[in-house]
Design an enzyme around this catalytic site. Structure first.
Site, PDB file in Angstrom:
ATOM      1  N   THR A 186      59.705  19.378   9.339  1.00  0.00           N
ATOM      2  CA  THR A 186      60.597  18.777   8.342  1.00  0.00           C
ATOM      3  C   THR A 186      61.966  18.595   9.001  1.00  0.00           C
ATOM      4  O   THR A 186      62.298  19.311   9.950  1.00  0.00           O
ATOM      5  CB  THR A 186      60.765  19.708   7.121  1.00  0.00           C
TER       6      THR A 186
ATOM      7  N   GLU B   9      55.682  17.703   3.805  1.00  0.00           N
ATOM      8  CA  GLU B   9      54.808  18.772   3.307  1.00  0.00           C
ATOM      9  C   GLU B   9      53.599  18.248   2.550  1.00  0.00           C
ATOM     10  O   GLU B   9      52.682  19.004   2.242  1.00  0.00           O
ATOM     11  CB  GLU B   9      55.596  19.704   2.374  1.00  0.00           C
TER      12      GLU B   9
ATOM     13  N   LYS C   9      75.487  19.852 -12.247  1.00  0.00           N
ATOM     14  CA  LYS C   9      75.459  20.509 -13.560  1.00  0.00           C
ATOM     15  C   LYS C   9      76.842  20.462 -14.186  1.00  0.00           C
ATOM     16  O   LYS C   9      77.777  21.083 -13.696  1.00  0.00           O
ATOM     17  CB  LYS C   9      74.968  21.949 -13.432  1.00  0.00           C
TER      18      LYS C   9
ATOM     19  N   TRP D  94      72.483  18.268 -16.990  1.00  0.00           N
ATOM     20  CA  TRP D  94      72.231  17.779 -15.637  1.00  0.00           C
ATOM     21  C   TRP D  94      72.611  16.313 -15.491  1.00  0.00           C
ATOM     22  O   TRP D  94      72.273  15.487 -16.337  1.00  0.00           O
ATOM     23  CB  TRP D  94      70.755  17.943 -15.274  1.00  0.00           C
TER      24      TRP D  94
HETATM   25  P1  AMP Z   1      60.684  13.930   4.300  1.00  0.00           P
HETATM   26  O1  AMP Z   1      59.872  15.158   4.309  1.00  0.00           O
HETATM   27  O2  AMP Z   1      61.718  13.888   5.367  1.00  0.00           O
HETATM   28  O3  AMP Z   1      59.852  12.704   4.284  1.00  0.00           O
HETATM   29  O4  AMP Z   1      61.524  13.925   2.959  1.00  0.00           O
HETATM   30  C1  AMP Z   1      60.913  14.030   1.707  1.00  0.00           C
HETATM   31  C2  AMP Z   1      61.921  13.807   0.610  1.00  0.00           C
HETATM   32  O5  AMP Z   1      62.361  12.447   0.586  1.00  0.00           O
HETATM   33  C3  AMP Z   1      61.369  14.029  -0.772  1.00  0.00           C
HETATM   34  O6  AMP Z   1      61.314  15.395  -1.106  1.00  0.00           O
HETATM   35  C4  AMP Z   1      62.344  13.239  -1.627  1.00  0.00           C
HETATM   36  O7  AMP Z   1      63.529  13.970  -1.872  1.00  0.00           O
HETATM   37  C5  AMP Z   1      62.677  12.064  -0.746  1.00  0.00           C
HETATM   38  N1  AMP Z   1      61.869  10.896  -1.136  1.00  0.00           N
HETATM   39  C6  AMP Z   1      60.712  10.493  -0.600  1.00  0.00           C
HETATM   40  N2  AMP Z   1      60.264   9.373  -1.214  1.00  0.00           N
HETATM   41  C7  AMP Z   1      61.164   9.075  -2.178  1.00  0.00           C
HETATM   42  C8  AMP Z   1      61.270   8.034  -3.164  1.00  0.00           C
HETATM   43  N3  AMP Z   1      60.378   7.063  -3.272  1.00  0.00           N
HETATM   44  N4  AMP Z   1      62.334   8.073  -3.995  1.00  0.00           N
HETATM   45  C9  AMP Z   1      63.272   9.032  -3.884  1.00  0.00           C
HETATM   46  N5  AMP Z   1      63.232  10.020  -2.969  1.00  0.00           N
HETATM   47  C10 AMP Z   1      62.192  10.053  -2.126  1.00  0.00           C
END
Ligand code: AMP
Length: 536
Positions: free
Chosen positions: A179, A322, A432, A437
């Protein structure tokens, strides 16, 4: 008692075997960083993957060993996805945009023994070599002419390809992705053969990537990020043509899309934005894509609208490293034909519905034992479970899931009665105010619709009465003119009145993570001394 069907461990090598057998002549085109182009096909990918597996064994690699790749999208990287897994190894796709400390940490933590890399990343290799004591062999995918580094083609060319895939349990690992790590060290997610095959099968649903054998896909999402959304595997299953570009220049992508008859593409919103800007500045139409998958960050409304007006189906996907990564995808819903264009855009701006195989739920942000209703109104912490969702991070001592098997995504969202997910924020970024929220993401997205705004990021700042109030940081488009009042007035009919930011600050730059997302953590640090007028 078991049933009586055949054994067929779900191993990713089945994907390349199938593609080579059933779609062997379907092309795989690569446009390299130096401007040259190569063409191979699925049969060629398999042939080279067998040679790679043999070459790795010849170096002394064994089942379970890790091989890192530091590379953009191209056919040799695709070969490595199958060749490393085919010799029983685990491919660690390294994000070259990570910071030095993170690069050092993840390669050592994964215990990578071989590193396959693009010539463009030679400076990273030179800088990191001494800090990666466990890496025994460096092999360059595209060595510049005359250089003395070991080149991939000539190295695998020493093998005859007479090799049988190393078999094993379908739960063996085949790939590891870290990640991007907004806090602490990056965490490794080890994908299994089985989870990868199931994820790719699920990605083939019409409600997801909707591939047919006539699809031609140019994935802009990098092969080093979250398994390129599983596209190389799903594409192999469907036997599609791939067009790869090792550089992400919109002019190059545009030309390739037109020339190679690309029907499908996939990338984060900034990639699409760059493409729009290129087309606008050159006076060109958008490429005539059948489908555009957008994910990684929320797809802004104007982007969806423009693509849909261009006749392109927008597949707005949500997921994370993940989750392999696909969790939800937005496609036409049951009542699609009855919706107006505006309603279709509204629906697509949400993150779509869970694909078969994963389950979603939201729980109360303050009391995670309370599962929230799917009422289209109540927002809560988003949790997910399923066979391609992480259970435990690599080398972690404890599981990353609740006792009943749910993984907490760190995202905040609303589930609608028809199953649509509407992401509203990250748990750490939601603001918040007076016990209620406010979604920082919704404010940002609304601000992004302002014609003078190039980028916007919203964070909560301390407020003596309300705890936190939103502050919007804005980068103006070059030459554009707008002030704080203009932005607030623009937002007035788009969000609840009490959500309107207490301040709008114009900045030159907004920090991003290695995967191109706004880094709220860095933004907060950068403005650590910021005080709202009421708090001064
Ligand atoms: P990563 O593991 O780097 O791909 O990041 C994942 C995170 O990207 C997710 O937990 C979300 O916060 C964000 N994310 C992924 N897809 C979207 C989407 N379509 N809209 C908004 N946030 C997204």
């Amino acid at each position: 008692m078991l049933g009586a069907m055949q054994d067929w461990p779900m191993r990713v090598t089945h994907v390349v075997d199938h593609a080579a057998r059933e779609a062997g002549t379907r092309e795989i085109v690569t446009r390299w960083a130096d401007g040259s182009e190569t063409r191979t096909d699925w049969a060629g990918i398999r042939r080279d993957a067998l040679k790679l597996a043999q070459a790795l064994q010849a170096l002394g690699l064994e089942k379970g060993d890790k091989v890192a790749s530091l590379a953009m999208n191209h056919s040799r990287h695709l070969v490595s996805w199958f060749g490393v897994a085919g010799m029983g190894g685990v491919l660690h796709t390294v994000n070259p945009r990570l910071f030095e400390d993170q690069l050092e940490y993840i390669v050592n933590h994964a215990e990578d023994r071989v590193l396959l890399y693009d010539a463009a990343f030679q400076p990273i290799v030179d800088m990191m070599r001494d800090r990666w004591p466990g890496v025994e062999h460096y092999i360059c995918y595209d060595p510049p002419e005359g250089s003395d580094v070991r080149g991939f083609e000539s190295w695998i060319g020493e093998q005859d390809g007479a090799f049988e895939w190393v078999g094993g349990d379908e739960r063996d690992p085949c790939m590891i992705c870290y990640t991007s790590g907004t806090t602490g060290n990056p965490k490794g997610v080890q994908y299994e053969h089985r989870s990868t095959v199931m994820h790719a099968l699920a990605g083939l649903q019409p409600a997801a990537f909707n591939f047919s054998s006539s699809s031609v896909m140019l994935p802009v999402v990098p092969m080093f990020h979250a398994a390129s959304w599983g596209l190389p595997y799903a594409g192999g299953m469907a036997g599609i043509k791939f067009v790869f570009s090792a550089i992400n220049d919109p002019a190059v992508l545009h030309e390739l899309m037109l020339r190679e008859g690309v029907t499908d593409s996939a990338g984060v919103p900034t990639v699409w934005l760059a493409h729009f800007q290129y087309c606008d500045s050159e006076g060109l139409d958008l490429p005539p894509l059948k489908a555009a998958t957008i994910g990684g960050s929320a797809a802004p409304r104007f982007m969806i609208e423009r693509l849909m007006k261009n006749g392109t189906r927008v597949q707005h996907a949500w997921g994370m490293t993940e989750t392999s990564p696909i969790g939800t995808v937005g496609g036409p819903s049951g009542n699609w034909d009855e919706l107006s264009f505006e309603e279709k855009v509204d629906k697509t701006a949400k993150q779509g519905r869970a694909i078969f195989g994963v389950e979603l739920r939201t729980v109360d942000l303050d009391d995670p034992t309370k599962v929230l209703p799917r009422d289209g109104e109540t927002s809560g912490a988003l949790q997910i479970r399923g066979p391609w969702v992480v259970k435990r991070y690599f080398k972690a001592e404890e599981d990353a899931v609740t006792e009943d098997g749910w993984f907490d995504t760190g995202d905040v969202g609303i589930l609608h009665p028809d199953g649509t997910l509407q992401l509203t924020d990250r748990t750490k970024d939601v603001i918040k105010s007076g016990g209620e929220w406010i979604s920082s993401v919704e404010l940002e997205n609304a601000a992004m619709g302002h014609p003078a705004v190039a980028e916007a990021a919203c964070v909560g700042m301390y407020h003596p009465k309300w705890d936190e109030r939103p502050v919007l940081f804005v980068i103006r488009k070059p030459g554009a003119d707008c002030d704080a009042q203009g932005i607030t007035a623009f937002l007035a009919d788009k969000v609840a009145k009490w959500w309107l930011p207490d301040a709008v600050e114009f900045v030159e730059d907004i920090p991003h993570t290695a995967t191109g997302k706004i880094s709220k953590k860095d933004l907060r640090e950068r403005h650590a001394d910021y005080a709202l007028p009421e708090a001064r």
